[in-house]
Design a protein around this motif. Structure first.
Motif, PDB file in Angstrom:
ATOM      1  N   TYR A   8       0.820  -1.196   0.000  1.00 51.14           N
ATOM      2  CA  TYR A   8       0.000   0.000   0.000  1.00 51.14           C
ATOM      3  C   TYR A   8       0.866   1.264   0.000  1.00 51.14           C
ATOM      4  CZ  TYR A   8      -3.318  -3.660   1.053  1.00 51.14           C
ATOM      5  OH  TYR A   8      -4.031  -4.822   0.999  1.00 51.14           O
ATOM      6  N   LEU A   9       0.845   2.063   1.049  1.00 51.23           N
ATOM      7  CA  LEU A   9       1.592   3.323   1.038  1.00 51.23           C
ATOM      8  C   LEU A   9       3.066   3.146   1.376  1.00 51.23           C
ATOM      9  CD1 LEU A   9      -1.014   5.625   2.841  1.00 51.23           C
ATOM     10  CD2 LEU A   9      -0.609   5.373   0.390  1.00 51.23           C
ATOM     11  N   GLY A  10       3.473   1.947   1.747  1.00 50.35           N
ATOM     12  CA  GLY A  10       4.861   1.709   2.139  1.00 50.35           C
ATOM     13  C   GLY A  10       5.023   1.797   3.647  1.00 50.35           C
ATOM     14  N   THR A  11       6.091   1.209   4.146  1.00 52.42           N
ATOM     15  CA  THR A  11       6.336   1.198   5.587  1.00 52.42           C
ATOM     16  C   THR A  11       6.981   2.505   6.039  1.00 52.42           C
ATOM     17  OG1 THR A  11       8.474   0.127   5.194  1.00 52.42           O
ATOM     18  CG2 THR A  11       6.602  -1.307   5.664  1.00 52.42           C
ATOM     19  N   CYS A  12       6.748   2.854   7.299  1.00 54.70           N
ATOM     20  CA  CYS A  12       7.382   4.026   7.907  1.00 54.70           C
ATOM     21  C   CYS A  12       8.637   3.565   8.653  1.00 54.70           C
ATOM     22  CB  CYS A  12       6.429   4.720   8.879  1.00 54.70           C
ATOM     23  SG  CYS A  12       5.004   5.506   8.091  1.00 54.70           S
ATOM     24  N   GLU A  13       9.752   4.194   8.363  1.00 50.96           N
ATOM     25  CA  GLU A  13      11.011   3.841   9.015  1.00 50.96           C
ATOM     26  C   GLU A  13      11.616   5.083   9.652  1.00 50.96           C
ATOM     27  OE1 GLU A  13      14.089   4.347   5.260  1.00 50.96           O
ATOM     28  OE2 GLU A  13      13.618   2.340   5.997  1.00 50.96           O
TER      29      GLU A  13
END
Length: 206
Positions: A178-183
């Motif tokens: 989806y929107l990608g992971t937060c790192e």
């Protein structure tokens, strides 16, 4: 309150849209399950043939969705429209049915909402008024409860009613669903925050 345009004869023949202003854009995840409402009135030109283009087009996070009214909009009369932000009302540009994930990703960062102004092959006049977009709030507003809007308990690094944004100090990795992971941000000690929408770029040190 009407916004009217009546100089289509000076423009190249084609399909034209009203482009909604900034207050309708950005993170509108809490509009899921609500409605976009407006009233249109138009007069055709010499070509009465239906345009066939989408009545509404919305876009965000590189996804574009379209809504098509099942019947031709009548001319020279006020027509009030109410379109629900449910996936069964929207299609991808290729005609495939939108999914809940598609719609929520668009609503998470709306770039534009366009409402059709010309419903026939040519037009002489078009107007729009009374544009409303439902937005849920986490308090009693006196209106109906927004049962379709989720309120998630987000893991570390995420925030928003659907965990659609990164917390301060985190940004999208560009990977994941989806929107990608937060790192976590890696700013080499220069800052504790970073642009949540910029993907990290490798930096080499001697």
């Amino acid at each position: 309150r009407d916004l009217t345009y009546d100089n289509f004869q000076s423009l190249p023949q084609g399909i034209y849209y009203w482009d909604l202003p900034q207050r309708f854009l950005g993170d509108k995840v809490t509009s899921y399950g609500g409605n976009l409402r407006y009233t249109v009135n138009y007069s055709p030109g010499f070509d009465f043939a239906p345009s066939g283009a989408a009545d509404i087009e919305i876009s965000g996070n590189d996804i574009t969705l379209e809504y098509r009214h099942p019947q031709q909009i009548q001319f020279d009369q006020d027509v009030s429209m109410s379109v629900a932000f449910y996936e069964n009302q929207w299609q991808r540009a290729d005609g495939t049915q939108a999914s809940r994930e598609h719609l929520l990703m668009v609503l998470a960062d709306l770039d534009y909402i366009m409402i059709k102004a010309t419903y026939t092959g040519s037009a002489s006049r078009s107007s729009i008024r009374d544009i409303y977009m439902d937005i849920a709030e986490s308090r009693n507003t006196g209106f109906d409860r927004a049962y379709a809007v989720e309120q998630c308990n987000c893991p570390r690094g995420y925030r928003g009613s659907s965990c659609e944004d990164c917390e301060a100090g985190y940004r999208r990795s560009g990977g994941g669903l989806y929107l990608g992971t937060c790192e976590p941000c890696d700013c080499f000690g220069h800052s504790t925050e970073c642009d949540r929408h910029v993907r990290p770029v490798p930096v080499f040190h001697n």
